[in-house]
Design a protein around this motif. Structure first.
Motif, mmCIF file in Angstrom:
data_model
loop_
_atom_site.group_PDB
_atom_site.id
_atom_site.type_symbol
_atom_site.label_atom_id
_atom_site.label_comp_id
_atom_site.label_asym_id
_atom_site.label_seq_id
_atom_site.Cartn_x
_atom_site.Cartn_y
_atom_site.Cartn_z
ATOM 1 N N SER A 160 1.381 -0.704 -0.199
ATOM 2 C CA SER A 160 -0.180 -0.192 -0.032
ATOM 3 C C SER A 160 1.019 1.158 -0.288
ATOM 4 C CB SER A 160 -0.911 -0.127 1.345
ATOM 5 O OG SER A 160 -1.699 0.966 1.090
ATOM 6 N N GLN A 161 0.776 2.078 -1.049
ATOM 7 C CA GLN A 161 1.399 3.229 -1.095
ATOM 8 C C GLN A 161 0.657 4.472 -1.420
ATOM 9 O OE1 GLN A 161 4.677 3.109 -3.147
ATOM 10 N NE2 GLN A 161 5.398 5.124 -2.857
ATOM 11 N N ASP A 162 0.921 5.520 -0.611
ATOM 12 C CA ASP A 162 -0.006 6.467 -0.953
ATOM 13 C C ASP A 162 0.832 7.960 -2.107
ATOM 14 O OD1 ASP A 162 -2.392 6.266 0.213
ATOM 15 O OD2 ASP A 162 -1.924 7.569 2.592
ATOM 16 N N LEU A 163 0.570 8.472 -2.312
ATOM 17 C CA LEU A 163 1.175 9.592 -3.908
ATOM 18 C C LEU A 163 0.156 10.475 -3.508
ATOM 19 C CD1 LEU A 163 1.757 6.919 -7.006
ATOM 20 C CD2 LEU A 163 3.192 6.767 -4.892
ATOM 21 N N ARG A 164 0.638 11.353 -2.875
ATOM 22 C CA ARG A 164 0.539 12.391 -2.136
ATOM 23 C C ARG A 164 0.664 13.324 -3.543
ATOM 24 N NH1 ARG A 164 -2.610 15.319 2.005
ATOM 25 N NH2 ARG A 164 -2.385 17.790 0.984
ATOM 26 N N TYR A 165 -0.031 14.181 -4.065
ATOM 27 C CA TYR A 165 -0.219 15.158 -5.726
ATOM 28 C C TYR A 165 -1.200 16.802 -4.697
ATOM 29 C CZ TYR A 165 0.823 11.487 -8.633
ATOM 30 O OH TYR A 165 1.634 11.010 -9.492
ATOM 31 N N ASP A 166 -0.367 17.911 -5.363
ATOM 32 C CA ASP A 166 -0.671 19.936 -4.218
ATOM 33 C C ASP A 166 -1.627 20.406 -5.802
ATOM 34 O OD1 ASP A 166 0.210 19.361 -2.252
ATOM 35 O OD2 ASP A 166 2.510 19.825 -3.136
ATOM 36 N N ALA A 167 -3.076 18.846 -5.710
ATOM 37 C CA ALA A 167 -3.646 19.472 -7.336
ATOM 38 C C ALA A 167 -5.306 18.969 -6.634
ATOM 39 C CB ALA A 167 -3.110 19.159 -7.822
ATOM 40 N N PRO A 168 -5.909 19.828 -7.160
ATOM 41 C CA PRO A 168 -7.375 19.729 -6.615
ATOM 42 C C PRO A 168 -7.748 17.965 -7.489
ATOM 43 C CG PRO A 168 -7.741 20.860 -7.428
ATOM 44 C CD PRO A 168 -6.051 20.864 -7.526
ATOM 45 N N LEU A 169 -8.479 16.716 -7.073
ATOM 46 C CA LEU A 169 -8.820 15.527 -7.685
ATOM 47 C C LEU A 169 -9.225 15.989 -9.003
ATOM 48 C CD1 LEU A 169 -10.299 13.160 -5.727
ATOM 49 C CD2 LEU A 169 -11.288 13.684 -7.942
ATOM 50 N N GLU A 170 -9.798 16.862 -9.325
ATOM 51 C CA GLU A 170 -10.356 16.280 -11.096
ATOM 52 C C GLU A 170 -9.228 17.001 -12.025
ATOM 53 O OE1 GLU A 170 -11.653 18.591 -8.892
ATOM 54 O OE2 GLU A 170 -13.315 17.582 -8.439
ATOM 55 N N THR A 171 -8.106 17.695 -11.689
ATOM 56 C CA THR A 171 -6.156 17.805 -12.055
ATOM 57 C C THR A 171 -5.842 15.975 -11.940
ATOM 58 O OG1 THR A 171 -6.951 19.517 -11.484
ATOM 59 C CG2 THR A 171 -5.060 19.155 -12.077
ATOM 60 N N VAL A 172 -5.840 15.759 -11.087
ATOM 61 C CA VAL A 172 -4.925 14.605 -10.833
ATOM 62 C C VAL A 172 -5.485 13.540 -12.018
ATOM 63 C CG1 VAL A 172 -4.304 12.343 -9.301
ATOM 64 C CG2 VAL A 172 -3.889 15.470 -8.353
ATOM 65 N N ARG A 173 -6.815 13.975 -11.502
ATOM 66 C CA ARG A 173 -7.596 11.907 -12.356
ATOM 67 C C ARG A 173 -7.227 12.587 -13.751
ATOM 68 N NH1 ARG A 173 -12.404 10.668 -14.923
ATOM 69 N NH2 ARG A 173 -13.718 9.143 -14.267
#
Length: 159
Positions: free
Chosen positions: A4-17
């Motif tokens: 299990s791994q969490d990848l964090r991005y400084d962007a809203p969900l819609e942008t990451v998707r």
């Protein structure tokens, strides 16, 4: 074996998707992973977005016990079935290999940032060395996710 791994991005969900569903982003990730050949397809299957990534990697840098099973190259096919805006069922296979990887990608929005929670179950059905192979696959999968995360951060910074 489970990872299990969490990848964090400084962007809203819609942008990451949108990034994760962009074939150009997937090609950038594959270049970062130094694949020999690749093919990326994104399609719609009755409202489910399907991302299919086929990659061929050299085995020159893998342990000899793996290379005896795979030869000079290994082809991996990953299929993600995005059944909603924040959830995908994921399956990775190696043609002819006794086992595979199954799991999920879940996007979790957190105060303007997005975490991609990656969970995988790795199965290898090879007598005597199955657990050793599963540990190797887990290690390689984790390294690939780290490269994807770095490519994603750079991608989003360039937006």
């Amino acid at each position: 074996m489970r990872i299990s791994q969490d990848l964090r991005y400084d962007a809203p969900l819609e942008t990451v998707r949108a990034m994760l569903l962009d074939p150009a982003f997937r090609e950038v990730v594959l270049q970062a992973q130094k694949v020999v050949r690749s093919d990326v397809e994104v399609s719609d299957d009755g409202g489910t977005t399907v991302v299919r990534v086929e990659q061929t990697q050299s085995t020159s840098q893998v342990p000899s016990f793996v290379r005896t099973l795979t030869g000079d190259e290994i082809t991996i096919t990953q299929v993600e079935r995005w059944t909603g805006p924040d959830h995908a069922e994921v399956e990775s296979t190696i043609p002819g290999a006794p086992g595979g990887v199954r799991g999920t990608n879940d996007l979790l929005e957190d105060g303007g940032a997005t975490v991609v929670r990656v969970v995988r179950e790795i199965t290898v059905k090879v007598p005597l060395i199955g657990s050793k192979l599963a540990k190797f696959v887990a290690s390689m999968h984790t390294k690939a996710l780290e490269k994807e995360h770095a490519a994603g951060q750079a991608w989003l910074a360039g937006q």
